[in-house]
Scaffold this motif. Sequence first.
Motif, mmCIF file in Angstrom:
data_model
loop_
_atom_site.group_PDB
_atom_site.id
_atom_site.type_symbol
_atom_site.label_atom_id
_atom_site.label_comp_id
_atom_site.label_asym_id
_atom_site.label_seq_id
_atom_site.Cartn_x
_atom_site.Cartn_y
_atom_site.Cartn_z
ATOM 1 N N GLY A 95 0.815 -1.205 0.000
ATOM 2 C CA GLY A 95 0.000 0.000 0.000
ATOM 3 C C GLY A 95 0.852 1.259 0.000
ATOM 4 N N SER A 96 0.396 2.268 0.724
ATOM 5 C CA SER A 96 0.947 3.620 0.595
ATOM 6 C C SER A 96 2.374 3.790 1.091
ATOM 7 N N VAL A 97 2.923 2.836 1.853
ATOM 8 C CA VAL A 97 4.327 2.992 2.248
ATOM 9 C C VAL A 97 5.233 2.996 1.012
ATOM 10 N N MET A 98 4.735 2.475 -0.096
ATOM 11 C CA MET A 98 5.514 2.465 -1.335
ATOM 12 C C MET A 98 5.660 3.866 -1.927
ATOM 13 N N LYS A 99 4.746 4.777 -1.566
ATOM 14 C CA LYS A 99 4.739 6.098 -2.197
ATOM 15 C C LYS A 99 6.009 6.887 -1.905
ATOM 16 N N GLY A 100 6.531 6.773 -0.695
ATOM 17 C CA GLY A 100 7.736 7.508 -0.363
ATOM 18 C C GLY A 100 8.901 7.129 -1.243
ATOM 19 N N LEU A 101 8.979 5.854 -1.626
ATOM 20 C CA LEU A 101 10.073 5.382 -2.476
ATOM 21 C C LEU A 101 9.816 5.740 -3.937
ATOM 22 N N SER A 102 8.571 5.578 -4.375
ATOM 23 C CA SER A 102 8.236 5.922 -5.760
ATOM 24 C C SER A 102 8.500 7.403 -6.039
ATOM 25 N N LEU A 103 8.030 8.258 -5.122
ATOM 26 C CA LEU A 103 8.181 9.697 -5.325
ATOM 27 C C LEU A 103 9.629 10.151 -5.144
ATOM 28 N N ALA A 104 10.419 9.403 -4.376
ATOM 29 C CA ALA A 104 11.849 9.725 -4.288
ATOM 30 C C ALA A 104 12.492 9.564 -5.653
ATOM 31 N N GLY A 105 12.008 8.565 -6.423
ATOM 32 C CA GLY A 105 12.505 8.384 -7.786
ATOM 33 C C GLY A 105 12.133 9.555 -8.677
ATOM 34 N N ALA A 106 10.908 10.076 -8.505
ATOM 35 C CA ALA A 106 10.478 11.226 -9.302
ATOM 36 C C ALA A 106 11.337 12.448 -8.986
ATOM 37 N N LEU A 107 11.693 12.637 -7.721
ATOM 38 C CA LEU A 107 12.583 13.736 -7.336
ATOM 39 C C LEU A 107 13.986 13.511 -7.899
ATOM 40 N N ARG A 112 11.469 4.643 -15.818
ATOM 41 C CA ARG A 112 12.063 5.267 -14.645
ATOM 42 C C ARG A 112 11.441 4.761 -13.342
ATOM 43 N N LEU A 113 10.136 4.479 -13.352
ATOM 44 C CA LEU A 113 9.525 3.923 -12.143
ATOM 45 C C LEU A 113 10.048 2.508 -11.893
ATOM 46 N N TYR A 114 10.148 1.730 -12.967
ATOM 47 C CA TYR A 114 10.673 0.370 -12.810
ATOM 48 C C TYR A 114 12.097 0.402 -12.253
ATOM 49 N N THR A 115 12.943 1.252 -12.819
ATOM 50 C CA THR A 115 14.328 1.344 -12.359
ATOM 51 C C THR A 115 14.388 1.755 -10.892
ATOM 52 N N THR A 116 13.541 2.702 -10.511
ATOM 53 C CA THR A 116 13.521 3.166 -9.121
ATOM 54 C C THR A 116 13.179 2.031 -8.168
ATOM 55 N N TRP A 153 4.459 -5.286 -17.889
ATOM 56 C CA TRP A 153 3.579 -4.242 -17.351
ATOM 57 C C TRP A 153 2.414 -4.001 -18.312
ATOM 58 N N ASP A 154 1.256 -3.704 -17.721
ATOM 59 C CA ASP A 154 0.084 -3.391 -18.543
ATOM 60 C C ASP A 154 -0.306 -1.918 -18.332
ATOM 61 N N GLY A 155 -1.484 -1.546 -18.824
ATOM 62 C CA GLY A 155 -1.895 -0.154 -18.759
ATOM 63 C C GLY A 155 -2.104 0.370 -17.349
ATOM 64 N N LEU A 156 -2.360 -0.531 -16.391
ATOM 65 C CA LEU A 156 -2.587 -0.108 -15.016
ATOM 66 C C LEU A 156 -1.325 -0.156 -14.158
ATOM 67 N N SER A 157 -0.295 -0.859 -14.598
ATOM 68 C CA SER A 157 0.883 -1.090 -13.757
ATOM 69 C C SER A 157 1.502 0.198 -13.249
ATOM 70 N N LEU A 158 1.649 1.168 -14.129
ATOM 71 C CA LEU A 158 2.342 2.407 -13.779
ATOM 72 C C LEU A 158 1.641 3.128 -12.628
ATOM 73 N N SER A 159 0.334 3.255 -12.700
ATOM 74 C CA SER A 159 -0.398 3.990 -11.671
ATOM 75 C C SER A 159 -0.604 3.172 -10.402
ATOM 76 N N ARG A 160 -0.599 1.851 -10.508
ATOM 77 C CA ARG A 160 -0.871 1.015 -9.337
ATOM 78 C C ARG A 160 0.399 0.621 -8.575
ATOM 79 N N PHE A 161 1.476 0.277 -9.271
ATOM 80 C CA PHE A 161 2.706 -0.111 -8.587
ATOM 81 C C PHE A 161 3.243 1.038 -7.737
ATOM 82 N N ALA A 162 3.089 2.261 -8.218
ATOM 83 C CA ALA A 162 3.615 3.422 -7.500
ATOM 84 C C ALA A 162 2.940 3.617 -6.152
ATOM 85 N N ILE A 163 1.697 3.151 -6.014
ATOM 86 C CA ILE A 163 0.983 3.325 -4.744
ATOM 87 C C ILE A 163 0.941 2.028 -3.938
ATOM 88 N N GLY A 164 1.721 1.032 -4.357
ATOM 89 C CA GLY A 164 1.840 -0.185 -3.568
ATOM 90 C C GLY A 164 0.785 -1.223 -3.826
#
Length: 599
Positions: free
Chosen positions: A306-318, A378-382, A410-421
């Motif tokens: 779940g949402s604990v993944m967001k801190g790591l995903s968004l660190a990649g965006a930064l 970039r999300l996958y690499t992060t 990855w499918d059409g939903l992977s990008l938006s769903r993996f980032a939020i755990g």
Amino acid sequence: MWKEGYIVRLALVALTMAAAFVFLANHLFTLQVGRHEELLTKARQKYTESKSSLGARGRVYDIHGNLLAGNLACQDIFAEPKWVYKLGKEEADRVLRVFSQELDVPLDLLRQRFKRGRVEVVLKRDAELDRAVKLKRWIQAYNEAAAEKNAPKLRRVRFVETQKRYYPKGSLAANTLGFLNEQGQGGAGIEQLMNQRLIPGEGEAMFERDPRGRRLRNDSEQVRHPSNGWNVYLTIDETIQSIVEEELAGLYEEQEPKAAFAVMANPKTGAVMAMAQLPTFNPNHRGGITRRQWENQILTYSFEPGSVMKGLSLAGALHYNVVNLGSTYYCEKGLWYHAGRRLRDSGHQYENLQVWEIVQKSSNIGTAKIAMDMGPARLYTTLHNFGFGQTTDLGFPGEAAGIFRPLSRWDGLSLSRFAIGQGIAVTPLQIVQGYCALANDGVMMQMRLIDRMEDPASGLVEFYPPKAKHRVVSAAAARQMITAMKTVTKEGGTATRAAVDGFEVAGKTGTAQKFVNQTYDNGLYVASFIGIAPADDPAFVLYVVADEPGGRSHYGGTVAGPTFSRIAERTLRYLQVAPSTPGDSIVLDRVIADAGGDE
């Protein structure tokens, strides 16, 4: 004529004697030379005896030298049924009752063993010394009384010195320590991981005996001394482990989850400081325990974080400069359709949020939109560089790698769903490893549970020093994310109950619906909180997880946050960490300004 016959007979006798002599000489040569080793070995077996002995299994200590696993001297006790039955039926039954009482072995079990046993049966393995001594004295008194009555004596009860593994702290760190199997080898945990270093060396002594079988004392016959196994020192701190287990027990009692976990690690060294789970077990008494109790699920249990993944995903965006903390995203008033599926900000109707607010409020929609701007590669690499889809290399057999699909799947939903755990499965230790990298200015350290090993004979010490694996994100990106996560425990954040008085805490909540029977709408959750304390100079990263909490709330901030706070406060006090001065709003404003303001 007679002379010729005499000569012939004499020649035959001489030939016969010569042949006999040659045969005898050949036989003697064969015995004394050809079969020398074989016959010498057989002879030695008649008058010598070999006795094997085993050293002590290595001990396990915490980082400060507090004993966690050691050995107790004890005895295996055996008896020959025929010598017991020679006492008579009634007397034999009385003796069995004494055996049962003194050794705490069920009487029916002893009767079954004696009924089936023909030569020798086990009375008790690993009997405590006081029990063995008491039984020896009883047998001695019994035989003295029998001698006075001229009655049969109780013979052939044998006591063999041995050792058994003992865990002086009971269930403390039980899932980390593990236990020994029936063969005396490591069956789980550290006992299994370090078995080859812990096992002792075997010794052997040779004794000569006289024709009556009596042993002749000769110290020169000792050929090899037994050696003790190496001692293992863990990175775990017994005091901190006790704090974590006590507070986790409080969560378990209050929230009544299916399971609860807590892991603490030093982000600067990768050292695991404490690791606890419930339900657990006592390795001194393993009768009736289940795999769920003894297995270290912090290494083997995978779940959607779940949402604990967001801190790591968004660190990649930064890190990739896709956003800064002041970048603004429209969060669709809490409901957004992407790739034909809806995504909600549960119970909220957020509109424009800056990136730091997306972290503070834990917006699914805001995070998903940032992930869309990052792009799949970039999300996958992060997430891959943060260690997901791979074991932590802690070394334990059976450690899970979790589930993280390769980019090609990855499918059409992977990008938006993996980032939020969602759609990704992790172990508690993987999450801790990822946040340790974030807390260590973006550098991931190898997770460690062994601090050093010691040879008790020579005093030689082998150290297991900290080791950097790789950089995951830039130091600047890591620090910006830490700054944003500080607001999570402040007013307006999702985990105000995780705050620690006098200290800055950076953290992230997780409230993950469990995907069961092809649906998320089943009322089952994993509630968690991961925090870094103190935020600006971390002493530890701590992750608290409640699997399927049964209380009134299922949110990570309210279920796991308070337990985090209590553990963190007690641990910081124990480590004598000085309180920090708050100043989040000033720091946050400066970071946003330096990053270029709103977008």
